[in-house]
Write a protein that holds these residues in place. Structure first.
Motif, PDB file in Angstrom:
ATOM      1  N   CYS A  39       0.850  -1.188   0.000  1.00 58.12           N
ATOM      2  CA  CYS A  39       0.000   0.000   0.000  1.00 58.12           C
ATOM      3  C   CYS A  39       0.888   1.241   0.000  1.00 58.12           C
ATOM      4  O   CYS A  39       1.882   1.284   0.725  1.00 58.12           O
ATOM      5  CB  CYS A  39      -0.890  -0.013   1.233  1.00 58.12           C
ATOM      6  SG  CYS A  39      -2.053   1.359   1.285  1.00 58.12           S
ATOM      7  N   VAL A  40       0.557   2.200  -0.823  1.00 57.04           N
ATOM      8  CA  VAL A  40       1.341   3.426  -0.902  1.00 57.04           C
ATOM      9  C   VAL A  40       0.442   4.636  -0.682  1.00 57.04           C
ATOM     10  O   VAL A  40      -0.752   4.590  -0.953  1.00 57.04           O
ATOM     11  CB  VAL A  40       2.059   3.560  -2.264  1.00 57.04           C
ATOM     12  CG1 VAL A  40       3.083   2.464  -2.465  1.00 57.04           C
ATOM     13  CG2 VAL A  40       1.076   3.570  -3.420  1.00 57.04           C
ATOM     14  N   SER A  41       1.034   5.683  -0.176  1.00 55.59           N
ATOM     15  CA  SER A  41       0.346   6.968  -0.080  1.00 55.59           C
ATOM     16  C   SER A  41       1.095   7.909  -1.005  1.00 55.59           C
ATOM     17  O   SER A  41       2.267   8.209  -0.780  1.00 55.59           O
ATOM     18  CB  SER A  41       0.377   7.487   1.356  1.00 55.59           C
ATOM     19  OG  SER A  41      -0.347   8.684   1.435  1.00 55.59           O
ATOM     20  N   ILE A  42       0.431   8.331  -2.045  1.00 59.78           N
ATOM     21  CA  ILE A  42       1.055   9.189  -3.041  1.00 59.78           C
ATOM     22  C   ILE A  42       0.696  10.629  -2.705  1.00 59.78           C
ATOM     23  O   ILE A  42      -0.427  11.069  -2.908  1.00 59.78           O
ATOM     24  CB  ILE A  42       0.618   8.787  -4.467  1.00 59.78           C
ATOM     25  CG1 ILE A  42       1.053   7.346  -4.720  1.00 59.78           C
ATOM     26  CG2 ILE A  42       1.200   9.753  -5.487  1.00 59.78           C
ATOM     27  CD1 ILE A  42       0.554   6.759  -6.002  1.00 59.78           C
ATOM     28  N   VAL A  43       1.662  11.339  -2.158  1.00 62.40           N
ATOM     29  CA  VAL A  43       1.443  12.697  -1.680  1.00 62.40           C
ATOM     30  C   VAL A  43       2.161  13.645  -2.636  1.00 62.40           C
ATOM     31  O   VAL A  43       3.306  14.015  -2.425  1.00 62.40           O
ATOM     32  CB  VAL A  43       1.972  12.856  -0.237  1.00 62.40           C
ATOM     33  CG1 VAL A  43       1.638  14.220   0.322  1.00 62.40           C
ATOM     34  CG2 VAL A  43       1.405  11.761   0.658  1.00 62.40           C
ATOM     35  N   THR A  44       1.467  13.969  -3.718  1.00 65.94           N
ATOM     36  CA  THR A  44       2.046  14.826  -4.757  1.00 65.94           C
ATOM     37  C   THR A  44       1.040  15.891  -5.141  1.00 65.94           C
ATOM     38  O   THR A  44      -0.122  15.851  -4.725  1.00 65.94           O
ATOM     39  CB  THR A  44       2.366  14.012  -6.033  1.00 65.94           C
ATOM     40  OG1 THR A  44       1.148  13.484  -6.543  1.00 65.94           O
ATOM     41  CG2 THR A  44       3.345  12.895  -5.764  1.00 65.94           C
ATOM     42  N   LYS A  60       0.671  -3.487  -8.525  1.00 64.41           N
ATOM     43  CA  LYS A  60      -0.141  -4.162  -7.509  1.00 64.41           C
ATOM     44  C   LYS A  60      -0.048  -3.514  -6.137  1.00 64.41           C
ATOM     45  O   LYS A  60      -0.087  -4.183  -5.103  1.00 64.41           O
ATOM     46  CB  LYS A  60       0.214  -5.645  -7.448  1.00 64.41           C
ATOM     47  CG  LYS A  60      -0.068  -6.339  -8.758  1.00 64.41           C
ATOM     48  CD  LYS A  60       0.195  -7.803  -8.690  1.00 64.41           C
ATOM     49  CE  LYS A  60      -0.289  -8.357  -9.998  1.00 64.41           C
ATOM     50  NZ  LYS A  60       0.419  -9.318 -10.623  1.00 64.41           N
ATOM     51  N   LYS A  61       0.047  -2.195  -6.130  1.00 65.79           N
ATOM     52  CA  LYS A  61       0.031  -1.431  -4.881  1.00 65.79           C
ATOM     53  C   LYS A  61      -1.345  -0.806  -4.743  1.00 65.79           C
ATOM     54  O   LYS A  61      -2.004  -0.482  -5.723  1.00 65.79           O
ATOM     55  CB  LYS A  61       1.086  -0.320  -4.872  1.00 65.79           C
ATOM     56  CG  LYS A  61       2.482  -0.759  -5.231  1.00 65.79           C
ATOM     57  CD  LYS A  61       3.049  -1.746  -4.250  1.00 65.79           C
ATOM     58  CE  LYS A  61       4.470  -2.112  -4.642  1.00 65.79           C
ATOM     59  NZ  LYS A  61       4.908  -3.371  -4.135  1.00 65.79           N
ATOM     60  N   LYS A  62      -1.784  -0.607  -3.527  1.00 62.44           N
ATOM     61  CA  LYS A  62      -3.083   0.018  -3.273  1.00 62.44           C
ATOM     62  C   LYS A  62      -2.874   1.488  -2.937  1.00 62.44           C
ATOM     63  O   LYS A  62      -1.931   1.852  -2.256  1.00 62.44           O
ATOM     64  CB  LYS A  62      -3.789  -0.675  -2.113  1.00 62.44           C
ATOM     65  CG  LYS A  62      -4.123  -2.104  -2.406  1.00 62.44           C
ATOM     66  CD  LYS A  62      -4.689  -2.776  -1.195  1.00 62.44           C
ATOM     67  CE  LYS A  62      -4.873  -4.249  -1.496  1.00 62.44           C
ATOM     68  NZ  LYS A  62      -4.883  -5.064  -0.319  1.00 62.44           N
ATOM     69  N   ASP A  63      -3.776   2.315  -3.421  1.00 59.25           N
ATOM     70  CA  ASP A  63      -3.827   3.733  -3.076  1.00 59.25           C
ATOM     71  C   ASP A  63      -5.292   4.097  -3.069  1.00 59.25           C
ATOM     72  O   ASP A  63      -6.125   3.381  -3.605  1.00 59.25           O
ATOM     73  CB  ASP A  63      -3.070   4.581  -4.100  1.00 59.25           C
ATOM     74  CG  ASP A  63      -3.077   6.066  -3.752  1.00 59.25           C
ATOM     75  OD1 ASP A  63      -2.794   6.403  -2.595  1.00 59.25           O
ATOM     76  OD2 ASP A  63      -3.387   6.883  -4.628  1.00 59.25           O
TER      77      ASP A  63
END
Length: 105
Positions: A39-44, A60-63
Motif C-alpha cells: 500500500c502506498v500513499s502518493i502525496v504529490t 499491484k500497490k493500493k492507493d
C-alpha cells in the motif's frame, strides 16, 4: 513503515529517520517495485497524482483517491482527505474521536 521516496534525498532522509521508515530513496520506482510494500500513499501535486497512482496500481500497490467527477470534489477535498488519513495513521487516533472528547469535556 517500510519506504519513503522524495525528490530530494536530503529531505527524504531526515523525514524517514524522524518517522521510522526503514529506508528512503529519491527514486519512487524502488517503492513501487518493493515486494514487501502493498500500500502506498502518493502525496504529490494533483497534476502528478493520477499517473503515479496508475503506475502504483500496475505494480499491484493500493492507493485511495477521493475525487470522482460524478460526485464532485476539488483539490482541497482530495488533499485534505489524504492529509487527514496520514495524520490519523501517524497519531493512531480518529479525528472524530478527539473532537467528541473535546466537546464532551
Amino acid at each position: 513503515m517500510k519506504g519513503l521516496s522524495a525528490a530530494s534525498g536530503l529531505s527524504c532522509e531526515s523525514v524517514a529517520k524522524k518517522y521510522g521508515f526503514e529506508y528512503c530513496t529519491s527514486d519512487y520506482h524502488k517503492i513501487l517495485s518493493d515486494p514487501e510494500i502493498n500500500c502506498v500513499s502518493i502525496v504529490t501535486r494533483n497534476s502528478l497524482h493520477a499517473s503515479l497512482v496508475i503506475e502504483a496500481l500496475k505494480n499491484k500497490k493500493k492507493d485511495h483517491w477521493v475525487y470522482d467527477e460524478s460526485e464532485g470534489g476539488s483539490r482541497i477535498i482530495t488533499e485534505c482527505c489524504h492529509f487527514i488519513d496520514f495524520m490519523q495513521f501517524i497519531i493512531g487516533s480518529s479525528p472524530m474521536g478527539n473532537v467528541h472528547r473535546l466537546i464532551k469535556g
